[in-house]
Enzyme design. Structure first.
Site, PDB file in Angstrom:
ATOM      1  CG  HIS A  40     -15.839  14.602 -27.750  1.00  0.00           C
ATOM      2  ND1 HIS A  40     -15.446  15.252 -26.615  1.00  0.00           N
ATOM      3  CD2 HIS A  40     -14.865  13.701 -28.014  1.00  0.00           C
ATOM      4  CE1 HIS A  40     -14.286  14.768 -26.211  1.00  0.00           C
ATOM      5  NE2 HIS A  40     -13.907  13.818 -27.040  1.00  0.00           N
TER       6      HIS A  40
ATOM      7  CE  LYS B  55      -3.190  10.598 -24.579  1.00  0.00           C
ATOM      8  NZ  LYS B  55      -4.020  10.721 -23.374  1.00  0.00           N
TER       9      LYS B  55
ATOM     10  CG  PHE C 108      -6.650  16.891 -24.542  1.00  0.00           C
ATOM     11  CD1 PHE C 108      -6.869  16.546 -25.871  1.00  0.00           C
ATOM     12  CD2 PHE C 108      -7.171  16.064 -23.558  1.00  0.00           C
ATOM     13  CE1 PHE C 108      -7.580  15.397 -26.198  1.00  0.00           C
ATOM     14  CE2 PHE C 108      -7.875  14.917 -23.875  1.00  0.00           C
ATOM     15  CZ  PHE C 108      -8.085  14.584 -25.200  1.00  0.00           C
ATOM     16  CG  ASP C 109     -11.221  16.628 -24.717  1.00  0.00           C
ATOM     17  OD1 ASP C 109     -10.090  16.200 -24.467  1.00  0.00           O
ATOM     18  OD2 ASP C 109     -12.188  15.880 -24.965  1.00  0.00           O
TER      19      ASP C 109
ATOM     20  CB  ALA D 288      -0.084  13.469 -23.565  1.00  0.00           C
TER      21      ALA D 288
ATOM     22  CE1 TYR E 138      -4.148   1.923   0.551  1.00  0.00           C
ATOM     23  CE2 TYR E 138      -2.560   3.439   1.525  1.00  0.00           C
ATOM     24  CZ  TYR E 138      -3.811   3.190   1.004  1.00  0.00           C
ATOM     25  OH  TYR E 138      -4.731   4.210   0.910  1.00  0.00           O
TER      26      TYR E 138
ATOM     27  CG  ASP F 285      -1.077  18.199 -21.509  1.00  0.00           C
ATOM     28  OD1 ASP F 285      -0.634  17.034 -21.457  1.00  0.00           O
ATOM     29  OD2 ASP F 285      -2.253  18.454 -21.798  1.00  0.00           O
TER      30      ASP F 285
END
Ligand code: F0G
Length: 458
Positions: free
Chosen positions: A449, A257, A124-125, A216, A72, A214
């Site tokens: 979307h 990614k 990004f969304d 990714a 844990y 960001d």
């Protein structure tokens, strides 16, 4: 004779995929309300919905999974994960999260207050969603040239320094951080140059605004810096990554990614105060700070994936496949965001279906047509994804309307690329027969979307 280019890996395990009939697809798409997110994966032949969590792991990653420490707290897997991130990115404080948006949730819970302005190069969304759901504002300061799909620029994901300065000047004291997305997904998987990263950070820092990367597709961005930017040809991908992150203050990462795992993410930062602040949100949202919503085995696979995918051969294989598909589309005269991006080809739906008005969502219509043609599931990155303006509630038709053919890493062969290109050509050849688009029957207030229900017009 010079030997042709080939993949830097061979295949050890395979998964069958299935074709379907046009009649089946008509029925399935209707049941899915003309939204490909609502299809079952078994109704799809070639799945280009996303490159997120859909890659094939290496034998070393699978082997590392077997050595996961599922304690844990204080698991050895966490320390492997943490030391890999420190070594590759040079950022000292690391919090694992279950995916990229969870990293955003934890960091933004700490940093974003109502009314704040958070500029970035096309958020990004989920990033935009996490800002707008906190009643703050995401402002896009990508170079305006990025919106002309036919313009060939090496770093079309760049920040406009002029727009950035304007936003920072107008919102002094109200900007908690800047989001620098590499590569710029929303504008077509387009890279950001090292020079632009450096300049953006200098300008932000001169206004006391920290920069969050960001990350990714950070490794793909580094590949483009190496192959396109002067002065980086002889540098390794790892050296380039180190330099990219030397300018920023923190990183959010979707490991689904460029770490080539099915699930995972993290926040990494330089500032101990931020780290302490984030911990308070990590524990209730994600779990204790040494696992953050992940299994020990996942942490191990991420550590190996990050190391492997910051090697040139792996990235070259990947980007060359995207280029291969782009060349096919060139042959057929199909317009897309030029030059080809890192993880996907973004077909210019507005140009392909120029007879369909914006109000009938050309990108979404093209997505449906490609699925009906050959069972290929792509994704609209356009007017549907853009959501409504949070204040006026009008559709945001200001950006581009694209069909994203997103290529999972190490999953499909170039024969699949040939099928994708041929299917798209068939749709392109009959584009003038497609007279009407789609209309919204039901939509969610944010990030519509994924769940939107549509009807076909005409
Ligand atoms: N940032 C960028 C640039 C992304 O492309 C994504 C996800 C995220 C953050 C969020 O990460 O999915 O792990 O929560 N993009 C996927 C896509 C979903 O299809 O482009 P996540």
């Amino acid at each position: 004779m010079e030997l042709p280019f080939a993949e830097s890996w061979k295949i050890k395990m395979v998964e069958p995929i299935r074709k379907s009939t046009k009649e089946q697809r008509e029925q399935w798409l209707k049941e899915a309300h003309y939204n490909v997110f609502q299809l079952k994966s078994e109704q799809v032949y070639i799945d280009l919905l996303t490159d997120s969590g859909t890659g094939a792991m290496s034998q070393e990653q699978w082997a590392a999974m077997m050595l996961g420490d599922e304690s844990y707290a204080g698991a050895t897997s966490f320390y492997k994960f943490e030391s890999t991130i420190k070594r590759i990115f040079g950022l000292d404080y690391v919090i694992p999260t279950h995916q990229g948006r969870a990293a955003e949730n934890v960091l933004f819970s700490y940093l974003v207050k109502e009314g704040n302005v958070i500029p970035g190069n096309a958020h990004f969304d989920t990033t935009k969603g996490h800002i707008e759901s906190r009643h703050a504002f995401a402002i896009d300061v990508t170079i305006p040239e990025a919106n002309d799909t036919q313009l060939e620029l090496p770093f079309k994901g760049n920040v406009s320094i002029e727009l950035l300065k304007k936003v920072l000047e107008e919102n002094k004291g109200n900007v908690p951080f800047f989001v620098l997305t590499v590569t710029n997904n929303t504008k077509g998987g387009q890279p950001v140059s090292m020079q632009n990263i450096k300049e953006t950070c200098e300008v932000c820092h001169s206004y006391n605004v920290p920069v969050v990367m960001d990350s990714a597709r950070f490794a793909e961005n580094a590949y483009f810096i190496k192959t396109r930017e002067e002065g980086y040809k002889e540098k390794t991908i790892k050296e380039i990554v180190k330099e990219m992150y030397s300018y920023v203050d923190a990183a959010t990462m979707s490991c689904k990614k460029d770490a080539i795992v099915n699930m995972g993410g993290f926040i990494a930062m330089r500032n101990k105060e931020w780290y302490e602040g984030c911990k308070l949100f990590c524990i209730p949202f994600e779990g204790y700070v040494t696992y953050g919503g992940l299994n020990g085995r996942d942490l191990n696979a991420i550590a190996v994936g990050l190391d492997e995918n910051t090697e040139f051969d792996m990235l070259e294989t990947r980007i060359k496949q995207v280029e291969y598909l782009a060349k096919k589309l060139d042959e057929y005269g199909i317009p897309y965001q030029r030059p080809a991006g890192g993880h996907a080809i973004f077909v210019d739906a507005d140009r392909v279906l120029d007879q369909i008005p914006k109000e009938e969502f050309p990108g979404q219509t093209l997505t449906c047509e490609l699925y009906l043609e050959a069972g290929i599931r792509a994704c609209e990155i356009g007017y549907m994804l853009a959501d409504r303006d949070p204040v006026t509630r009008e559709n945001r038709f200001g950006g581009m309307d694209l069909l994203r053919l997103c290529i999972p890493r190490r999953v499909y062969t170039n024969n699949h690329m040939d099928v994708i290109a041929a299917a798209l050509k068939n749709v392109y050849d009959r584009r003038h027969e497609i007279k009407r688009g789609v209309a919204i029957e039901w939509e969610a207030p944010l990030m519509r979307h994924f769940t939107v229900q549509l009807k076909r017009l005409g």
